[in-house]
Motif scaffolding. Structure first.
Motif, PDB file in Angstrom:
ATOM      1  N   THR A   1       0.851  -1.194   0.000  1.00 53.43           N
ATOM      2  CA  THR A   1       0.000   0.000   0.000  1.00 53.43           C
ATOM      3  C   THR A   1       0.882   1.237   0.000  1.00 53.43           C
TER       4      THR A   1
ATOM      5  N   VAL B   1       5.110   1.356  -4.590  1.00 58.04           N
ATOM      6  CA  VAL B   1       3.926   1.843  -5.310  1.00 58.04           C
ATOM      7  C   VAL B   1       4.323   2.896  -6.339  1.00 58.04           C
TER       8      VAL B   1
ATOM      9  N   GLU C   1      -7.441   3.090  -3.845  1.00 58.83           N
ATOM     10  CA  GLU C   1      -6.762   2.274  -2.840  1.00 58.83           C
ATOM     11  C   GLU C   1      -7.515   2.281  -1.513  1.00 58.83           C
TER      12      GLU C   1
ATOM     13  N   THR D   1      -6.403  -2.515  -2.881  1.00 52.40           N
ATOM     14  CA  THR D   1      -5.290  -2.301  -3.807  1.00 52.40           C
ATOM     15  C   THR D   1      -5.566  -2.905  -5.181  1.00 52.40           C
TER      16      THR D   1
END
Length: 348
Positions: A283, A291, A324, A328
């Motif tokens: 995340t 990410v 998100e 995800t």
């Protein structure tokens, strides 16, 4: 799944540019002075040859705006590839010109009639085209000498076009790490000779005249062909030409296709096309570097150029981060789908 306002505006601008592409060429598109009723530009012809090109375009551009004979891609292409090529047009001699014979449907060789499927005179009668064969003959009879030099590249020519339906299907499968077997079952030893039922959620898109599929068995779900034609794809078996514009049907089909196919790519085991540097367990709070690195890579993979810091920030804050908050998987599917609907992906 919603697309942020900025991405919607960008896509709208792309559609506007693509539909202006019906004028096919900066030489034909004349920017308005603001005095027109709509205050915008027009597709006024810049010459006699340009007027003929625009008049014939509704009948011919579906097959000849790209490919190996892109006669209607621009005025320069029209003049160099068709008008002043004596294989097609003999200046001053309409009766001896192959173009006239094809319009009349009595040309020698494999292509006796152009456009195929419906006689040109019927297109005139229906109002689809406004230039009669007699008018085309008059134009050839009075055709002026070619400009000099004819083949000099022009930086002003319109060079952007929308991706064709077949390019969308093939490119997207490659970019997302998908294959034909991700959409149809090949487990039965006799699979090539069996009809298939394609599940709704797979959103299979396939041309009706591609092989495999020409028998009608491989593509048993007619929706797969309907989706392809909604994207602007043609069907040679039914004499249906490609649609070079990007209208509501193509936009709707691409939205659904992008979401469904990105979902299949994210869910596919050991597929690094979308999730190369991040996983669904990462995340933005726990693994911000992973990410961000994956976002940058996905942007490059889908659009063919690295994002600027501002573009990456916009993609992260307006697309990825709101999704998100739900999960995800949805975030990566939505980000992937938003990039597919980006003007840089839709155009070539």
């Amino acid at each position: 799944m919603r697309t942020p306002t900025s991405f919607v505006c960008a896509a709208a601008l792309a559609v506007l540019a693509l539909n202006l592409g019906a004028c096919f060429g900066d030489s034909a598109y004349r920017q308005g002075s603001g005095d027109e009723p709509d205050g915008g530009g027009t597709c006024a012809a810049s010459s006699d040859n340009d007027a003929v090109r625009l008049a014939l375009a509704p009948a011919c551009e579906g097959c000849h705006v790209n490919g190996n004979k892109p006669f209607f891609a621009s005025l320069a292409a029209f003049e160099s590839g068709l008008v002043y090529d004596e294989r097609f047009v003999k200046r001053g001699d309409p009766e001896g010109s192959l173009l006239i014979k094809m319009l009349k449907g009595n040309a020698p060789g494999s292509y006796a009639q152009m456009p195929p499927g419906q006689p040109y005179e019927q297109l005139v009668a229906s109002g689809r085209v406004t230039m009669t064969i007699a008018q085309v003959e008059d134009w050839i009879r009075d055709l002026k000498a070619p400009p000099e030099p004819l083949d000099t590249p022009s930086p002003a020519e319109f060079k952007v076009r929308r991706l064709a339906a077949d390019e969308m299907v093939v490119s997207l499968m490659d970019q997302l790490g998908l294959t034909l077997e991700d959409f149809v079952s090949t487990s039965n030893p006799d699979w090539r000779n069996r009809a298939y039922v394609v599940n709704w959620n797979k959103f299979f898109v396939w041309p009706g005249d591609w092989s495999p599929g020409i028998s009608g068995e491989y593509v048993s779900d007619p929706r797969s062909v309907e989706r392809y034609e909604a994207l602007g794809g043609g069907n040679s078996l039914e004499y249906r030409k490609k649609n070079p514009t990007f209208g509501p049907s193509a936009g709707q089909a691409l939205v659904q296709m992008s979401q469904a196919w990105c979902g299949r790519a994210v869910d596919k085991q050991n597929n690094k096309a979308v999730l190369r540097y991040a996983t669904l367990a990462d995340t933005s709070a726990k693994s911000p570097d992973a990410v961000q690195k994956n976002l940058r890579n996905l942007y490059l993979r889908m659009l063919g150029q690295p994002p600027t810091d501002a573009e990456l920030k916009q993609l992260f804050e307006q697309v990825y981060l709101p999704l998100e908050a739900q999960n995800t998987r949805l975030a990566w599917v939505g980000t992937c789908a938003a990039l597919i609907r980006h003007p840089l992906w839709i155009t070539y």
